[in-house]
Enzyme design. Structure first.
Site, PDB file in Angstrom:
ATOM      1  N   ILE A  54       0.845  -1.200   0.000  1.00  0.00           N
ATOM      2  CA  ILE A  54       0.000   0.000   0.000  1.00  0.00           C
ATOM      3  C   ILE A  54       0.878   1.246   0.000  1.00  0.00           C
ATOM      4  O   ILE A  54       0.512   2.281  -0.556  1.00  0.00           O
ATOM      5  CB  ILE A  54      -0.940   0.016   1.238  1.00  0.00           C
ATOM      6  CG1 ILE A  54      -1.707  -1.311   1.379  1.00  0.00           C
ATOM      7  CG2 ILE A  54      -1.885   1.206   1.208  1.00  0.00           C
ATOM      8  CD1 ILE A  54      -2.582  -1.684   0.222  1.00  0.00           C
ATOM      9  N   GLY A  55       2.038   1.147   0.631  1.00  0.00           N
ATOM     10  CA  GLY A  55       2.937   2.313   0.688  1.00  0.00           C
ATOM     11  C   GLY A  55       2.537   3.292   1.788  1.00  0.00           C
ATOM     12  O   GLY A  55       2.854   4.479   1.717  1.00  0.00           O
ATOM     13  N   CYS A 102       9.731   1.460   8.160  1.00  0.00           N
ATOM     14  CA  CYS A 102       9.763   2.477   7.098  1.00  0.00           C
ATOM     15  C   CYS A 102      11.204   2.708   6.636  1.00  0.00           C
ATOM     16  O   CYS A 102      12.133   2.617   7.423  1.00  0.00           O
ATOM     17  CB  CYS A 102       9.225   3.807   7.608  1.00  0.00           C
ATOM     18  SG  CYS A 102       7.579   3.711   8.265  1.00  0.00           S
TER      19      CYS A 102
END
Lengths: 307, 253
Positions: free
Chosen positions: A71-72, A130
Protein backbone atom coordinates in the site's frame (compact mmCIF):
# COMPACT_ATOMS: atom_id res chain seq x y z
CA UNK A 1 -17.17 -15.08 34.28
CA UNK A 2 -13.65 -15.25 32.97
CA UNK A 3 -11.63 -12.06 33.04
CA UNK A 4 -10.38 -11.06 29.60
CA UNK A 5 -9.00 -7.66 30.63
CA UNK A 6 -5.25 -7.18 30.23
CA UNK A 7 -2.71 -4.47 30.78
CA UNK A 8 -0.42 -4.29 27.78
CA UNK A 9 2.62 -2.21 28.66
CA UNK A 10 0.42 0.30 30.47
CA UNK A 11 -2.42 0.16 27.94
CA UNK A 12 -5.55 -1.13 29.66
CA UNK A 13 -7.62 -3.33 27.34
CA UNK A 14 -11.09 -4.80 27.94
CA UNK A 15 -9.93 -7.90 26.08
CA UNK A 16 -6.64 -8.90 24.46
CA UNK A 17 -7.84 -8.76 20.83
CA UNK A 18 -6.81 -5.70 18.82
CA UNK A 19 -7.21 -4.65 15.20
CA UNK A 20 -3.80 -4.63 13.52
CA UNK A 21 -2.61 -1.43 11.90
CA UNK A 22 -3.51 -0.98 8.26
CA UNK A 23 -6.27 -3.58 8.27
CA UNK A 24 -8.99 -1.61 10.00
CA UNK A 25 -8.53 1.96 8.71
CA UNK A 26 -9.51 4.38 11.45
CA UNK A 27 -12.39 2.22 12.64
CA UNK A 28 -15.21 3.72 10.56
CA UNK A 29 -14.88 1.28 7.69
CA UNK A 30 -16.00 -1.77 9.65
CA UNK A 31 -17.98 -0.07 12.43
CA UNK A 32 -21.32 -1.24 10.99
CA UNK A 33 -20.38 -4.87 11.65
CA UNK A 34 -17.75 -4.59 14.43
CA UNK A 35 -18.75 -2.50 17.48
CA UNK A 36 -15.53 -0.75 18.50
CA UNK A 37 -16.33 -0.95 22.21
CA UNK A 38 -16.35 -4.74 22.04
CA UNK A 39 -12.84 -5.33 20.72
CA UNK A 40 -9.74 -4.81 22.85
CA UNK A 41 -8.63 -1.85 20.82
CA UNK A 42 -7.84 -0.48 17.43
CA UNK A 43 -4.36 0.23 16.17
CA UNK A 44 -4.83 2.94 13.57
CA UNK A 45 -3.55 3.03 10.04
CA UNK A 46 0.12 4.13 10.11
CA UNK A 47 0.01 7.91 10.49
CA UNK A 48 2.66 10.34 9.28
CA UNK A 49 3.26 14.04 9.93
CA UNK A 50 1.91 15.00 6.47
CA UNK A 51 -0.43 12.95 4.23
CA UNK A 52 1.29 10.21 2.20
CA UNK A 53 -0.05 9.18 -1.25
CA UNK A 54 1.01 5.52 -1.15
CA UNK A 55 2.22 3.23 -3.93
CA UNK A 56 1.00 2.78 -7.51
CA UNK A 57 -1.49 -0.07 -8.12
CA UNK A 58 -1.77 -3.02 -8.12
CA UNK A 59 -1.29 -2.94 -4.37
CA UNK A 60 -2.42 -6.39 -3.29
CA UNK A 61 -2.08 -9.95 -4.52
CA UNK A 62 -3.46 -13.17 -3.13
CA UNK A 63 -0.99 -15.99 -2.40
CA UNK A 64 -1.26 -19.46 -0.88
CA UNK A 65 -3.10 -19.03 2.44
CA UNK A 66 -2.07 -15.40 2.49
CA UNK A 67 -1.80 -12.11 0.69
CA UNK A 68 0.79 -9.55 -0.29
CA UNK A 69 0.29 -5.85 0.17
CA UNK A 70 2.29 -2.87 -0.95
CA UNK A 71 0.00 0.00 0.00
CA UNK A 72 2.94 2.31 0.69
CA UNK A 73 1.49 3.59 3.98
CA UNK A 74 -1.04 5.84 2.30
CA UNK A 75 -2.65 7.93 5.04
CA UNK A 76 -4.33 11.32 5.45
CA UNK A 77 -1.75 12.60 7.92
CA UNK A 78 -1.59 13.61 11.58
CA UNK A 79 -3.91 16.64 11.37
CA UNK A 80 -6.75 14.50 10.01
CA UNK A 81 -6.19 11.92 12.76
CA UNK A 82 -6.30 14.52 15.53
CA UNK A 83 -9.18 16.62 14.20
CA UNK A 84 -11.44 13.96 12.66
CA UNK A 85 -10.60 10.40 13.64
CA UNK A 86 -9.68 10.62 17.33
CA UNK A 87 -12.87 12.50 18.33
CA UNK A 88 -15.01 10.03 16.35
CA UNK A 89 -13.24 7.01 17.86
CA UNK A 90 -13.67 8.44 21.36
CA UNK A 91 -17.40 8.68 20.69
CA UNK A 92 -17.45 4.98 19.83
CA UNK A 93 -15.81 4.01 23.10
CA UNK A 94 -12.77 2.62 21.28
CA UNK A 95 -9.37 2.10 22.89
CA UNK A 96 -6.98 3.69 20.40
CA UNK A 97 -3.33 2.95 19.78
CA UNK A 98 -1.83 5.16 17.08
CA UNK A 99 0.61 3.55 14.68
CA UNK A 100 3.32 6.09 13.83
CA UNK A 101 5.33 6.18 10.60
CA UNK A 102 8.01 8.54 9.29
CA UNK A 103 10.88 8.97 6.84
CA UNK A 104 13.25 10.56 9.32
CA UNK A 105 13.76 10.39 13.08
CA UNK A 106 12.51 13.98 13.32
CA UNK A 107 9.25 13.15 11.53
CA UNK A 108 8.49 10.30 13.92
CA UNK A 109 9.40 12.45 16.90
CA UNK A 110 7.18 15.30 15.71
CA UNK A 111 4.16 12.99 15.46
CA UNK A 112 4.85 11.60 18.92
CA UNK A 113 5.12 15.09 20.37
CA UNK A 114 1.75 16.22 18.97
CA UNK A 115 0.06 13.04 20.20
CA UNK A 116 1.57 13.39 23.68
CA UNK A 117 -1.05 16.02 24.44
CA UNK A 118 -3.90 13.76 23.31
CA UNK A 119 -5.74 12.03 26.14
CA UNK A 120 -7.78 10.09 23.54
CA UNK A 121 -4.66 8.12 22.64
CA UNK A 122 -4.02 5.07 24.84
CA UNK A 123 -0.60 4.32 23.39
CA UNK A 124 1.71 4.50 20.40
CA UNK A 125 2.93 1.74 18.14
CA UNK A 126 6.10 2.65 16.29
CA UNK A 127 6.39 1.17 12.80
CA UNK A 128 10.15 0.84 12.42
CA UNK A 129 9.87 -0.85 9.00
CA UNK A 130 9.76 2.48 7.10
CA UNK A 131 12.71 3.38 4.86
CA UNK A 132 15.13 5.76 6.60
CA UNK A 133 15.68 8.44 3.95
CA UNK A 134 18.62 9.95 5.82
CA UNK A 135 20.42 6.59 5.72
CA UNK A 136 19.95 5.53 2.10
CA UNK A 137 16.42 4.16 2.48
CA UNK A 138 17.23 1.09 4.58
CA UNK A 139 14.44 0.36 7.05
CA UNK A 140 15.09 1.70 10.56
CA UNK A 141 14.14 -1.60 12.11
CA UNK A 142 16.63 -3.87 10.33
CA UNK A 143 19.57 -2.28 12.10
CA UNK A 144 20.15 -2.26 15.90
CA UNK A 145 21.74 1.21 15.99
CA UNK A 146 19.06 2.96 13.94
CA UNK A 147 16.34 1.19 15.92
CA UNK A 148 17.90 2.44 19.14
CA UNK A 149 18.25 6.00 17.84
CA UNK A 150 14.66 6.13 16.61
CA UNK A 151 13.07 4.66 19.74
CA UNK A 152 15.22 6.92 21.93
CA UNK A 153 14.13 10.04 20.07
CA UNK A 154 10.45 9.13 20.22
CA UNK A 155 10.69 8.07 23.89
CA UNK A 156 11.88 11.56 24.77
CA UNK A 157 8.76 13.12 23.23
CA UNK A 158 6.03 10.91 24.64
CA UNK A 159 4.67 9.77 27.95
CA UNK A 160 2.23 7.39 26.24
CA UNK A 161 2.94 3.67 26.46
CA UNK A 162 5.29 2.98 23.55
CA UNK A 163 5.19 -0.28 21.57
CA UNK A 164 7.80 -0.98 18.91
CA UNK A 165 6.49 -3.02 15.97
CA UNK A 166 9.31 -5.26 14.86
CA UNK A 167 10.15 -6.37 11.36
CA UNK A 168 10.69 -10.12 10.85
CA UNK A 169 12.97 -9.35 7.91
CA UNK A 170 16.10 -9.41 10.07
CA UNK A 171 18.76 -11.93 11.06
CA UNK A 172 18.22 -11.59 14.80
CA UNK A 173 14.93 -10.09 15.92
CA UNK A 174 15.84 -10.48 19.61
CA UNK A 175 18.88 -8.23 19.21
CA UNK A 176 16.73 -5.49 17.61
CA UNK A 177 14.14 -5.89 20.38
CA UNK A 178 16.82 -5.48 23.06
CA UNK A 179 17.86 -2.21 21.46
CA UNK A 180 14.24 -1.04 21.50
CA UNK A 181 14.00 -2.03 25.17
CA UNK A 182 17.22 -0.26 26.10
CA UNK A 183 16.05 2.87 24.28
CA UNK A 184 12.95 3.00 26.45
CA UNK A 185 10.21 1.03 24.70
CA UNK A 186 7.42 -0.19 26.98
CA UNK A 187 6.44 -3.14 24.83
CA UNK A 188 7.01 -5.02 21.59
CA UNK A 189 4.65 -5.65 18.72
CA UNK A 190 5.61 -8.69 16.68
CA UNK A 191 5.55 -9.16 13.83
CA UNK A 192 5.15 -6.92 10.83
CA UNK A 193 4.74 -8.57 7.39
CA UNK A 194 7.42 -10.61 5.66
CA UNK A 195 8.89 -9.34 2.41
CA UNK A 196 7.50 -11.32 -0.51
CA UNK A 197 6.50 -11.06 -4.14
CA UNK A 198 4.49 -12.68 -6.92
CA UNK A 199 5.09 -12.70 -10.67
CA UNK A 200 2.39 -12.64 -13.34
CA UNK A 201 3.55 -15.34 -15.76
CA UNK A 202 1.28 -14.18 -18.61
CA UNK A 203 2.55 -10.59 -18.59
CA UNK A 204 5.97 -11.71 -17.33
CA UNK A 205 6.34 -9.03 -14.71
CA UNK A 206 5.83 -8.60 -10.98
CA UNK A 207 2.17 -8.50 -9.91
CA UNK A 208 2.60 -5.62 -7.45
CA UNK A 209 3.23 -2.09 -8.69
CA UNK A 210 5.93 -1.86 -6.02
CA UNK A 211 7.46 -5.24 -7.08
CA UNK A 212 7.72 -6.51 -3.49
CA UNK A 213 5.20 -6.33 -0.68
CA UNK A 214 4.43 -7.62 2.78
CA UNK A 215 3.14 -11.17 3.20
CA UNK A 216 0.40 -11.68 5.78
CA UNK A 217 -2.28 -14.24 6.59
CA UNK A 218 -2.27 -17.83 7.87
CA UNK A 219 0.85 -18.61 5.81
CA UNK A 220 3.05 -16.62 8.22
CA UNK A 221 1.58 -17.77 11.53
CA UNK A 222 4.19 -20.40 12.49
CA UNK A 223 7.00 -17.94 11.81
CA UNK A 224 5.31 -15.14 13.79
CA UNK A 225 4.65 -17.51 16.69
CA UNK A 226 8.31 -18.54 16.82
CA UNK A 227 9.34 -14.88 16.82
CA UNK A 228 7.06 -14.18 19.82
CA UNK A 229 8.46 -17.25 21.59
CA UNK A 230 12.01 -15.96 21.16
CA UNK A 231 11.09 -12.38 22.07
CA UNK A 232 9.50 -13.46 25.35
CA UNK A 233 12.95 -13.55 26.92
CA UNK A 234 13.54 -9.83 26.26
CA UNK A 235 11.41 -8.95 29.27
CA UNK A 236 8.92 -6.57 27.64
CA UNK A 237 5.20 -7.23 27.20
CA UNK A 238 4.37 -8.40 23.68
CA UNK A 239 1.51 -7.70 21.32
CA UNK A 240 1.65 -10.82 19.16
CA UNK A 241 0.36 -11.10 15.64
CA UNK A 242 0.91 -12.59 12.24
CA UNK A 243 -1.62 -14.84 10.57
CA UNK A 244 -3.96 -15.29 13.52
CA UNK A 245 -7.32 -16.44 12.11
CA UNK A 246 -9.17 -18.19 14.90
CA UNK A 247 -9.19 -18.22 18.71
CA UNK A 248 -6.94 -21.30 18.87
CA UNK A 249 -4.22 -19.33 17.07
CA UNK A 250 -4.63 -16.53 19.63
CA UNK A 251 -4.23 -19.00 22.52
CA UNK A 252 -0.97 -20.22 20.97
CA UNK A 253 0.40 -16.67 20.88
CA UNK A 254 -0.59 -16.04 24.49
CA UNK A 255 1.03 -19.31 25.60
CA UNK A 256 4.20 -18.34 23.72
CA UNK A 257 4.40 -15.11 25.68
CA UNK A 258 2.12 -12.50 24.11
CA UNK A 259 -0.02 -10.40 26.46
CA UNK A 260 -2.44 -9.48 23.67
CA UNK A 261 -2.92 -10.27 19.98
CA UNK A 262 -3.38 -8.24 16.82
CA UNK A 263 -5.76 -9.47 14.11
CA UNK A 264 -5.32 -8.24 10.55
CA UNK A 265 -5.85 -10.24 7.39
CA UNK A 266 -8.46 -12.43 9.12
CA UNK A 267 -10.72 -9.37 9.34
CA UNK A 268 -10.70 -9.08 5.54
CA UNK A 269 -11.85 -12.69 5.31
CA UNK A 270 -14.27 -12.64 8.26
CA UNK A 271 -15.07 -9.07 9.33
CA UNK A 272 -16.23 -10.26 12.76
CA UNK A 273 -13.09 -12.38 13.34
CA UNK A 274 -11.96 -10.26 16.31
CA UNK A 275 -15.31 -10.69 18.08
CA UNK A 276 -15.30 -14.42 17.37
CA UNK A 277 -11.76 -14.73 18.73
CA UNK A 278 -12.59 -12.81 21.93
CA UNK A 279 -15.62 -15.06 22.46
CA UNK A 280 -13.53 -18.16 21.81
CA UNK A 281 -10.91 -17.04 24.34
CA UNK A 282 -13.56 -16.57 27.00
CA UNK A 283 -14.98 -20.03 26.37
CA UNK A 284 -11.50 -21.53 26.48
CA UNK A 285 -10.87 -19.97 29.90
CA UNK A 286 -14.18 -21.26 31.21
CA UNK A 287 -13.54 -24.78 29.88
CA UNK A 288 -10.01 -24.81 31.28
CA UNK A 289 -11.06 -23.35 34.62
CA UNK A 290 -8.71 -20.39 34.29
CA UNK A 291 -9.89 -17.16 35.89
CA UNK A 292 -7.77 -14.56 34.19
CA UNK A 293 -6.48 -14.53 30.63
CA UNK A 294 -3.24 -13.01 31.90
CA UNK A 295 -2.54 -16.35 33.60
CA UNK A 296 -2.00 -17.85 30.14
CA UNK A 297 0.72 -15.43 29.09
CA UNK A 298 3.93 -17.34 28.48
CA UNK A 299 2.50 -20.44 30.20
CA UNK A 300 4.01 -22.76 27.58
CA UNK A 301 7.33 -20.95 27.41
CA UNK A 302 9.92 -21.62 30.12
CA UNK A 303 12.12 -18.85 28.74
CA UNK A 304 9.45 -16.16 29.07
CA UNK A 305 10.29 -13.33 31.46
CA UNK A 306 7.39 -11.43 32.98
CA UNK A 307 6.90 -8.17 31.09
CA UNK B 1 -23.55 -2.58 5.03
CA UNK B 2 -24.61 -5.90 6.51
CA UNK B 3 -23.01 -9.25 7.07
CA UNK B 4 -25.52 -11.99 6.34
CA UNK B 5 -25.39 -15.75 6.40
CA UNK B 6 -27.11 -16.24 3.06
CA UNK B 7 -28.70 -19.41 1.76
CA UNK B 8 -27.96 -20.49 -1.81
CA UNK B 9 -31.26 -20.96 -3.64
CA UNK B 10 -29.96 -21.49 -7.15
CA UNK B 11 -26.55 -21.90 -8.78
CA UNK B 12 -26.94 -23.02 -12.37
CA UNK B 13 -25.06 -22.92 -15.63
CA UNK B 14 -26.34 -20.17 -17.95
CA UNK B 15 -23.82 -20.53 -20.75
CA UNK B 16 -20.33 -22.01 -21.10
CA UNK B 17 -18.35 -20.78 -18.02
CA UNK B 18 -21.23 -18.50 -16.98
CA UNK B 19 -23.46 -19.15 -13.97
CA UNK B 20 -26.40 -17.57 -12.24
CA UNK B 21 -26.63 -17.66 -8.46
CA UNK B 22 -29.60 -16.67 -6.31
CA UNK B 23 -28.95 -16.00 -2.63
CA UNK B 24 -31.48 -15.50 0.13
CA UNK B 25 -30.10 -12.43 1.94
CA UNK B 26 -33.09 -10.22 2.76
CA UNK B 27 -31.33 -7.34 4.54
CA UNK B 28 -28.81 -6.86 1.75
CA UNK B 29 -31.46 -7.35 -0.95
CA UNK B 30 -33.57 -4.58 0.56
CA UNK B 31 -30.81 -2.00 0.66
CA UNK B 32 -28.92 -2.80 -2.58
CA UNK B 33 -28.79 -0.29 -5.46
CA UNK B 34 -27.73 -0.83 -9.09
CA UNK B 35 -23.94 -0.85 -9.48
CA UNK B 36 -23.30 -1.91 -5.90
CA UNK B 37 -21.58 -5.19 -5.12
CA UNK B 38 -21.45 -7.92 -2.51
CA UNK B 39 -18.27 -9.44 -1.08
CA UNK B 40 -18.60 -13.22 -0.79
CA UNK B 41 -16.72 -15.75 1.20
CA UNK B 42 -16.93 -18.44 -1.47
CA UNK B 43 -15.86 -21.29 0.85
CA UNK B 44 -14.58 -21.87 4.37
CA UNK B 45 -10.99 -23.06 3.98
CA UNK B 46 -7.73 -21.14 3.71
CA UNK B 47 -7.10 -21.20 -0.02
CA UNK B 48 -8.10 -19.12 -1.80
CA UNK B 49 -8.14 -16.92 1.26
CA UNK B 50 -9.84 -13.68 0.37
CA UNK B 51 -13.46 -12.82 -0.33
CA UNK B 52 -14.60 -12.18 -3.90
CA UNK B 53 -16.60 -9.15 -5.07
CA UNK B 54 -19.62 -9.58 -7.40
CA UNK B 55 -22.00 -7.01 -8.83
CA UNK B 56 -25.64 -7.47 -7.92
CA UNK B 57 -27.56 -8.41 -11.09
CA UNK B 58 -31.04 -8.43 -9.58
CA UNK B 59 -32.75 -8.22 -6.25
CA UNK B 60 -36.21 -9.20 -5.14
CA UNK B 61 -37.24 -7.36 -2.01
CA UNK B 62 -40.36 -9.51 -1.50
CA UNK B 63 -38.51 -12.81 -1.78
CA UNK B 64 -35.45 -11.37 -0.02
CA UNK B 65 -33.10 -12.57 -2.75
CA UNK B 66 -30.07 -11.35 -4.66
CA UNK B 67 -29.11 -12.64 -8.10
CA UNK B 68 -25.51 -12.76 -9.28
CA UNK B 69 -24.27 -13.62 -12.76
CA UNK B 70 -20.64 -14.66 -12.78
CA UNK B 71 -18.02 -16.21 -15.00
CA UNK B 72 -15.82 -19.02 -13.74
CA UNK B 73 -12.33 -17.62 -14.30
CA UNK B 74 -10.17 -18.78 -11.39
CA UNK B 75 -10.00 -20.61 -8.09
CA UNK B 76 -12.47 -18.39 -6.27
CA UNK B 77 -15.21 -18.61 -8.89
CA UNK B 78 -14.55 -22.36 -9.30
CA UNK B 79 -15.29 -22.80 -5.59
CA UNK B 80 -18.38 -20.64 -5.97
CA UNK B 81 -19.57 -22.84 -8.83
CA UNK B 82 -19.43 -25.84 -6.45
CA UNK B 83 -21.96 -24.35 -4.03
CA UNK B 84 -25.33 -26.13 -4.00
CA UNK B 85 -28.85 -24.96 -3.15
CA UNK B 86 -29.23 -25.01 0.63
CA UNK B 87 -25.56 -24.18 1.29
CA UNK B 88 -24.83 -21.23 3.55
CA UNK B 89 -22.51 -18.49 2.48
CA UNK B 90 -21.23 -15.41 4.26
CA UNK B 91 -22.20 -12.24 2.32
CA UNK B 92 -21.03 -8.70 3.08
CA UNK B 93 -22.93 -5.90 1.40
CA UNK B 94 -24.26 -3.94 -0.26
CA UNK B 95 -20.95 -2.18 -0.88
CA UNK B 96 -19.70 0.73 -2.95
CA UNK B 97 -21.33 3.58 -4.82
CA UNK B 98 -23.62 2.54 -7.63
CA UNK B 99 -24.94 4.25 -10.77
CA UNK B 100 -26.49 7.69 -10.43
CA UNK B 101 -29.36 7.84 -12.91
CA UNK B 102 -29.37 11.26 -14.58
CA UNK B 103 -32.74 12.92 -15.14
CA UNK B 104 -33.75 14.13 -18.60
CA UNK B 105 -31.52 11.75 -20.56
CA UNK B 106 -32.44 8.42 -22.07
CA UNK B 107 -30.22 5.78 -20.45
CA UNK B 108 -27.99 3.93 -22.91
CA UNK B 109 -26.61 0.82 -21.19
CA UNK B 110 -23.49 -0.78 -22.66
CA UNK B 111 -22.44 -4.18 -21.36
CA UNK B 112 -19.57 -6.47 -22.29
CA UNK B 113 -19.60 -10.17 -21.38
CA UNK B 114 -20.44 -10.91 -17.77
CA UNK B 115 -20.15 -7.15 -17.15
CA UNK B 116 -23.82 -6.94 -18.09
CA UNK B 117 -24.73 -8.05 -14.55
CA UNK B 118 -25.09 -4.63 -12.85
CA UNK B 119 -26.82 -3.24 -15.96
CA UNK B 120 -29.65 -5.75 -15.58
CA UNK B 121 -30.32 -4.30 -12.12
CA UNK B 122 -30.08 -0.76 -13.52
CA UNK B 123 -32.46 -1.59 -16.39
CA UNK B 124 -34.98 -3.13 -14.01
CA UNK B 125 -34.91 -0.07 -11.74
CA UNK B 126 -35.28 2.23 -14.75
CA UNK B 127 -38.29 0.26 -16.04
CA UNK B 128 -39.82 0.23 -12.57
CA UNK B 129 -39.75 4.04 -12.55
CA UNK B 130 -41.30 4.14 -16.03
CA UNK B 131 -38.21 5.07 -18.02
CA UNK B 132 -37.27 4.03 -21.51
CA UNK B 133 -34.04 1.98 -21.62
CA UNK B 134 -31.71 0.97 -24.43
CA UNK B 135 -29.28 -1.84 -23.73
CA UNK B 136 -26.39 -2.88 -25.98
CA UNK B 137 -24.81 -6.21 -25.05
CA UNK B 138 -21.58 -7.62 -26.43
CA UNK B 139 -20.01 -11.06 -26.21
CA UNK B 140 -17.50 -13.22 -28.07
CA UNK B 141 -20.24 -15.40 -29.53
CA UNK B 142 -24.01 -15.80 -29.38
CA UNK B 143 -23.91 -18.55 -26.73
CA UNK B 144 -22.18 -16.19 -24.31
CA UNK B 145 -24.80 -13.42 -24.44
CA UNK B 146 -26.09 -13.84 -20.89
CA UNK B 147 -28.85 -12.08 -19.02
CA UNK B 148 -31.46 -11.90 -21.76
CA UNK B 149 -33.97 -14.10 -19.95
CA UNK B 150 -33.76 -11.86 -16.89
CA UNK B 151 -34.16 -8.74 -19.02
CA UNK B 152 -37.25 -10.14 -20.77
CA UNK B 153 -38.97 -10.61 -17.42
CA UNK B 154 -39.35 -6.85 -17.18
CA UNK B 155 -39.65 -6.17 -20.89
CA UNK B 156 -36.19 -5.04 -21.94
CA UNK B 157 -34.76 -6.36 -25.20
CA UNK B 158 -31.06 -5.96 -25.74
CA UNK B 159 -29.34 -5.10 -28.96
CA UNK B 160 -26.62 -7.73 -29.35
CA UNK B 161 -23.11 -7.59 -30.79
CA UNK B 162 -20.81 -10.58 -31.16
CA UNK B 163 -17.15 -10.75 -32.14
CA UNK B 164 -17.83 -13.62 -34.54
CA UNK B 165 -21.09 -12.22 -35.93
CA UNK B 166 -23.08 -15.23 -34.74
CA UNK B 167 -25.75 -12.83 -33.48
CA UNK B 168 -26.53 -9.18 -34.09
CA UNK B 169 -23.84 -6.69 -34.99
CA UNK B 170 -20.50 -8.25 -35.93
CA UNK B 171 -17.74 -6.67 -33.89
CA UNK B 172 -17.25 -5.02 -30.52
CA UNK B 173 -20.35 -3.68 -28.79
CA UNK B 174 -18.79 -0.24 -28.83
CA UNK B 175 -19.38 -0.28 -32.62
CA UNK B 176 -23.07 0.22 -31.81
CA UNK B 177 -22.51 3.17 -29.50
CA UNK B 178 -21.33 5.92 -31.84
CA UNK B 179 -24.62 6.59 -33.68
CA UNK B 180 -26.75 6.46 -30.55
CA UNK B 181 -25.36 9.11 -28.24
CA UNK B 182 -27.74 12.00 -28.93
CA UNK B 183 -29.75 12.86 -25.82
CA UNK B 184 -28.37 9.85 -24.01
CA UNK B 185 -26.49 9.21 -20.80
CA UNK B 186 -24.19 6.19 -21.00
CA UNK B 187 -23.90 3.54 -18.25
CA UNK B 188 -21.25 0.95 -19.08
CA UNK B 189 -19.86 -2.19 -17.50
CA UNK B 190 -17.47 -4.67 -19.06
CA UNK B 191 -13.81 -5.48 -19.69
CA UNK B 192 -11.22 -2.66 -19.46
CA UNK B 193 -10.69 -2.44 -23.25
CA UNK B 194 -14.43 -1.93 -23.77
CA UNK B 195 -14.63 0.69 -21.02
CA UNK B 196 -11.67 2.60 -22.50
CA UNK B 197 -13.46 2.67 -25.85
CA UNK B 198 -16.70 3.89 -24.24
CA UNK B 199 -14.70 6.57 -22.47
CA UNK B 200 -13.38 7.83 -25.83
CA UNK B 201 -16.74 7.66 -27.62
CA UNK B 202 -18.71 9.30 -24.84
CA UNK B 203 -16.47 12.36 -24.41
CA UNK B 204 -19.38 14.71 -25.16
CA UNK B 205 -22.17 13.03 -23.16
CA UNK B 206 -22.59 12.07 -19.51
CA UNK B 207 -21.16 8.61 -18.91
CA UNK B 208 -20.58 6.34 -15.92
CA UNK B 209 -18.35 3.27 -15.87
CA UNK B 210 -18.55 0.33 -13.49
CA UNK B 211 -14.95 -0.88 -13.09
CA UNK B 212 -13.29 -3.87 -11.49
CA UNK B 213 -10.50 -3.80 -8.94
CA UNK B 214 -8.45 -6.35 -7.07
CA UNK B 215 -9.54 -5.85 -3.46
CA UNK B 216 -9.05 -7.46 -0.09
CA UNK B 217 -11.48 -5.81 2.35
CA UNK B 218 -14.12 -4.26 0.06
CA UNK B 219 -14.95 -1.57 2.63
CA UNK B 220 -12.16 1.02 2.31
CA UNK B 221 -9.93 -0.28 5.09
CA UNK B 222 -7.02 -1.91 3.28
CA UNK B 223 -6.55 0.73 0.54
CA UNK B 224 -5.60 -2.07 -1.85
CA UNK B 225 -7.92 -1.22 -4.76
CA UNK B 226 -6.56 2.25 -5.41
CA UNK B 227 -7.08 3.52 -8.97
CA UNK B 228 -6.00 6.71 -10.70
CA UNK B 229 -8.04 9.71 -11.72
CA UNK B 230 -7.31 11.71 -14.86
CA UNK B 231 -6.03 14.65 -12.79
CA UNK B 232 -3.47 12.46 -11.02
CA UNK B 233 -5.51 11.76 -7.90
CA UNK B 234 -6.35 8.41 -6.33
CA UNK B 235 -9.67 6.77 -5.63
CA UNK B 236 -10.71 3.47 -4.09
CA UNK B 237 -12.70 1.16 -6.35
CA UNK B 238 -14.54 -0.31 -3.35
CA UNK B 239 -15.88 2.82 -1.68
CA UNK B 240 -15.48 5.71 -4.17
CA UNK B 241 -16.64 3.32 -6.93
CA UNK B 242 -17.08 0.80 -8.42
CA UNK B 243 -19.10 3.22 -10.58
CA UNK B 244 -17.13 6.29 -11.62
CA UNK B 245 -17.82 9.24 -13.87
CA UNK B 246 -16.12 8.35 -17.19
CA UNK B 247 -14.54 11.79 -17.30
CA UNK B 248 -12.99 11.39 -13.85
CA UNK B 249 -11.35 7.97 -13.79
CA UNK B 250 -8.23 6.82 -15.63
CA UNK B 251 -8.26 3.27 -17.00
CA UNK B 252 -4.59 3.15 -17.97
CA UNK B 253 -3.65 0.30 -15.66
Amino acid sequence: MADLAVNLAGIRLRNPVLAASGTFGYGREYAAVVPLDRIGGIITKGTSLEPWPGNPPPRTAETAAGMLNAIGLENPGLKHLVEVDLPWLAGQGATVVVNVVGRTVDEYAAVAEVLDGQPRVAGLELNVSCPNVDKGGMAFGVNPESTYALVRAVRRRTRHPLLVKLSPNVTDIVRIAEQARDAGADGLSAVNTLVGMAIDIERRRPVLGNVTGGLSGPAIKPMALAAVWRLARVGLPILGGGGISVWRDAVEFLLAGATAVAIGTATFVRPRAMLEIAEGLEEYLLCQGIERISDLVGAANPGARAG
Amino acid sequence: MRLEGARVEENRLLAPEHRRMVLHAPDIATSAAPGQFVHLRVHDSLHPLLRRPFSVARRDVTAGTLTLIYRVVGEGTARLADRRPGDRMDVLGPLGRGFRMLPGKIPLLVGGGVGIAPLIFLAEEARRTGRQVELLAGARTAALLVGEEDLREFGVECCPATDDGSRGYRGPVTGLVAGRLDGRAVYASGPPAMLRQVQLLAESVPAQLCIEGVMACGVGACLGCSCRTRDGGRRLVCTDGPVFDAHEVSLDG
